[in-house]
Design an enzyme around this catalytic site. Structure first.
Site, short mmCIF file in Angstrom:
data_model
loop_
_atom_site.label_atom_id
_atom_site.label_comp_id
_atom_site.label_asym_id
_atom_site.label_seq_id
_atom_site.Cartn_x
_atom_site.Cartn_y
_atom_site.Cartn_z
N LYS A 92 54.28 41.05 33.80
CA LYS A 92 55.09 40.56 34.91
C LYS A 92 55.73 39.20 34.61
O LYS A 92 56.84 38.92 35.03
CB LYS A 92 54.26 40.48 36.18
CG LYS A 92 53.85 41.86 36.73
CD LYS A 92 53.04 41.72 38.02
CE LYS A 92 52.52 43.06 38.48
NZ LYS A 92 51.74 42.94 39.72
N ASP B 244 55.21 42.20 45.21
CA ASP B 244 53.76 42.23 45.49
C ASP B 244 53.43 41.48 46.78
O ASP B 244 52.63 41.94 47.60
CB ASP B 244 52.97 41.59 44.33
CG ASP B 244 52.89 42.52 43.13
OD1 ASP B 244 52.97 43.75 43.31
OD2 ASP B 244 52.74 42.01 42.00
N GLY C 123 47.41 36.03 38.29
CA GLY C 123 48.77 36.42 38.65
C GLY C 123 48.85 36.98 40.07
O GLY C 123 49.82 36.70 40.79
N ASN D 116 38.36 29.74 43.59
CA ASN D 116 38.25 30.56 42.37
C ASN D 116 36.93 30.27 41.68
O ASN D 116 36.39 29.16 41.80
CB ASN D 116 39.42 30.24 41.42
CG ASN D 116 39.47 31.20 40.26
OD1 ASN D 116 39.50 32.42 40.45
ND2 ASN D 116 39.44 30.67 39.04
N ALA E 238 42.67 33.03 40.98
CA ALA E 238 43.66 32.07 40.48
C ALA E 238 44.54 32.71 39.42
O ALA E 238 45.17 32.03 38.63
CB ALA E 238 42.95 30.85 39.90
N GLY F 19 43.29 47.52 48.78
CA GLY F 19 44.67 47.19 48.42
C GLY F 19 45.60 48.38 48.25
O GLY F 19 46.71 48.20 47.74
P1 NDP Z 1 43.92 38.03 36.42
O1 NDP Z 1 43.22 38.58 35.23
O2 NDP Z 1 45.19 37.26 36.25
O3 NDP Z 1 42.90 37.08 37.25
C1 NDP Z 1 41.60 37.49 37.47
C2 NDP Z 1 40.94 36.60 38.53
O4 NDP Z 1 39.70 37.20 38.91
C3 NDP Z 1 40.63 35.17 38.06
O5 NDP Z 1 40.81 34.29 39.14
C4 NDP Z 1 39.14 35.29 37.67
O6 NDP Z 1 38.45 34.07 37.81
C5 NDP Z 1 38.66 36.23 38.73
N1 NDP Z 1 37.44 36.96 38.36
C6 NDP Z 1 37.30 37.90 37.39
N2 NDP Z 1 36.02 38.37 37.37
C7 NDP Z 1 35.36 37.72 38.37
C8 NDP Z 1 34.03 37.76 38.85
N3 NDP Z 1 33.11 38.58 38.31
N4 NDP Z 1 33.69 36.96 39.89
C9 NDP Z 1 34.60 36.14 40.45
N5 NDP Z 1 35.89 36.03 40.04
C10 NDP Z 1 36.25 36.82 39.00
O7 NDP Z 1 44.16 39.30 37.37
P2 NDP Z 1 45.28 39.47 38.48
O8 NDP Z 1 45.35 38.22 39.26
O9 NDP Z 1 46.54 39.96 37.88
O10 NDP Z 1 44.71 40.68 39.36
C11 NDP Z 1 43.58 40.53 40.20
C12 NDP Z 1 43.27 41.86 40.88
O11 NDP Z 1 44.29 42.20 41.83
C13 NDP Z 1 43.20 43.04 39.89
O12 NDP Z 1 42.02 43.75 40.15
C14 NDP Z 1 44.43 43.88 40.21
O13 NDP Z 1 44.18 45.24 39.99
C15 NDP Z 1 44.64 43.58 41.70
N6 NDP Z 1 46.04 43.75 42.11
C16 NDP Z 1 46.33 44.70 43.08
C17 NDP Z 1 47.62 44.89 43.51
C18 NDP Z 1 47.93 45.92 44.57
O14 NDP Z 1 49.11 46.31 44.71
N7 NDP Z 1 46.97 46.36 45.34
C19 NDP Z 1 48.76 44.12 42.92
C20 NDP Z 1 48.34 43.15 41.92
C21 NDP Z 1 47.02 43.01 41.54
P3 NDP Z 1 38.30 33.02 36.57
O15 NDP Z 1 39.58 32.22 36.59
O16 NDP Z 1 37.11 32.23 36.90
O17 NDP Z 1 38.15 33.83 35.31
#
Ligand code: NDP
Length: 270
Positions: A66, A102, A129, A150, A127, A236
């Site tokens: 993206k 989104d 995308g 976060n 935190a 979602g």
């Molecule tokens: P990213 O990989 O960019 O970010 C992941 C985030 O999740 C970070 O903030 C990370 O924290 C946190 N995280 C990961 N594992 C854990 C954990 N075990 N406990 C707490 N925090 C955790 O992913 P995206 O932001 O792109 O996507 C996030 C979710 O949103 C995905 O599951 C995606 O499928 C969903 N999504 C759904 C959409 C929809 O249309 N329904 C559209 C877009 C996304 P840290 O920084 O500490 O690593």
């Protein structure tokens, strides 16, 4: 027949072809919509050029491209500028027009499910995308305050530094206090891993807290925690369908009915 695709990695489980085909059916539009796997940024960019040459009308873009989609586009909406993310590209000869839907997908879904989010105090978890991508749409609803949290809390402070240039009522909630919150939105990927626990503990919340997880197709630890506390909760899937509805409207200039498509997908997923 107009041609469309969704590009990402992984892409196998994408529901976008099904969703766009249901919307097309509502308007008796004849279209093709395929899934394309791109290995990396370089393959993504050459695939886009290839699709333009093949006369495609547009593409949806999903993880992890993206950001790159926003960068390679010729024109960008203000939301694409603000978020640095694009999930909908329209092709006009060699020009690429970038949109992001989104945020509108999330806001439209929450509005349909709970009425309005205006004047709400919202806690946004994550935190990445997904969290950053919805912030302008959330603020466009005139919410009262946005709190960020976060797992790696430094990233939330960085987000506040960056978003405070555009919005004043945003701050980090480093010590969770759910009494200050009306809606908590989980934009972390914690739910994807079956062994992960809920990113925050909902046990101390008041009974009117609304819980929304961007993950769909499974009951995440966050949603299980909400259910165990008798809270109102949503996954979602509605956001996914409504971001696709907004893409469809950009490409075809036609509104669609999305609730029946969400219901149909939900029954197929369970
Ligand atoms: P990213 O990989 O960019 O970010 C992941 C985030 O999740 C970070 O903030 C990370 O924290 C946190 N995280 C990961 N594992 C854990 C954990 N075990 N406990 C707490 N925090 C955790 O992913 P995206 O932001 O792109 O996507 C996030 C979710 O949103 C995905 O599951 C995606 O499928 C969903 N999504 C759904 C959409 C929809 O249309 N329904 C559209 C877009 C996304 P840290 O920084 O500490 O690593």
């Amino acid at each position: 027949m107009k041609k469309f695709a969704v590009i990402g990695n992984p892409i196998k489980h994408s529901l976008s072809p099904q969703i766009h085909s249901e919307f097309a059916h509502q308007h008796s539009i004849d279209l093709s919509y395929e899934k394309i796997l791109a290995e990396d940024d370089k393959a993504f960019e050459s695939e886009i050029l290839h699709l333009i040459n093949k006369g495609f009308t547009g593409v949806n873009v999903t993880l992890p491209f993206k950001g790159r989609a926003a960068e390679i586009s010729s024109t960008r909406t203000s939301q694409v500028h603000l978020t640095g993310s694009a999930n909908t590209l329209s092709f006009d000869n060699d020009a690429i027009e970038a949109h992001t839907t989104d945020g509108i997908g999330l806001v439209n879904d929450l509005s349909e499910k709970i009425g309005t989010i205006s004047n709400s105090s919202i806690l946004l978890l994550g935190a990445g995308g997904a969290a950053n991508g919805v912030i302008p749409s959330v603020f466009s609803e005139k919410i009262s305050h946005l709190f960020l949290w976060n797992r790696t809390i430094e990233k939330s402070f960085d987000m506040v530094d960056s978003w405070q240039k555009s919005y004043k009522n945003i701050s980090v909630m480093d010590v969770i206090d759910l009494n200050k919150i009306d809606i908590v939105i989980n934009a972390t990927s914690a739910g994807i891993d079956d062994h992960a626990s809920s990113p925050i503990n909902l046990n101390d919340s008041h009974g009117d807290l609304i819980c929304y997880d961007m993950v769909y197709g499974k009951q995440t630890p966050f949603l299980k925690n909400a259910r165990d506390n008798n809270l109102t909760f949503f996954d979602g899937l509605g956001m996914l369908v409504k971001q696709a509805a907004a893409s469809f409207e950009i490409w075809h200039e036609k509104k669609v009915e999305s609730k029946s498509v969400e219901d149909y997908l939900r029954s197929a997923l369970t």
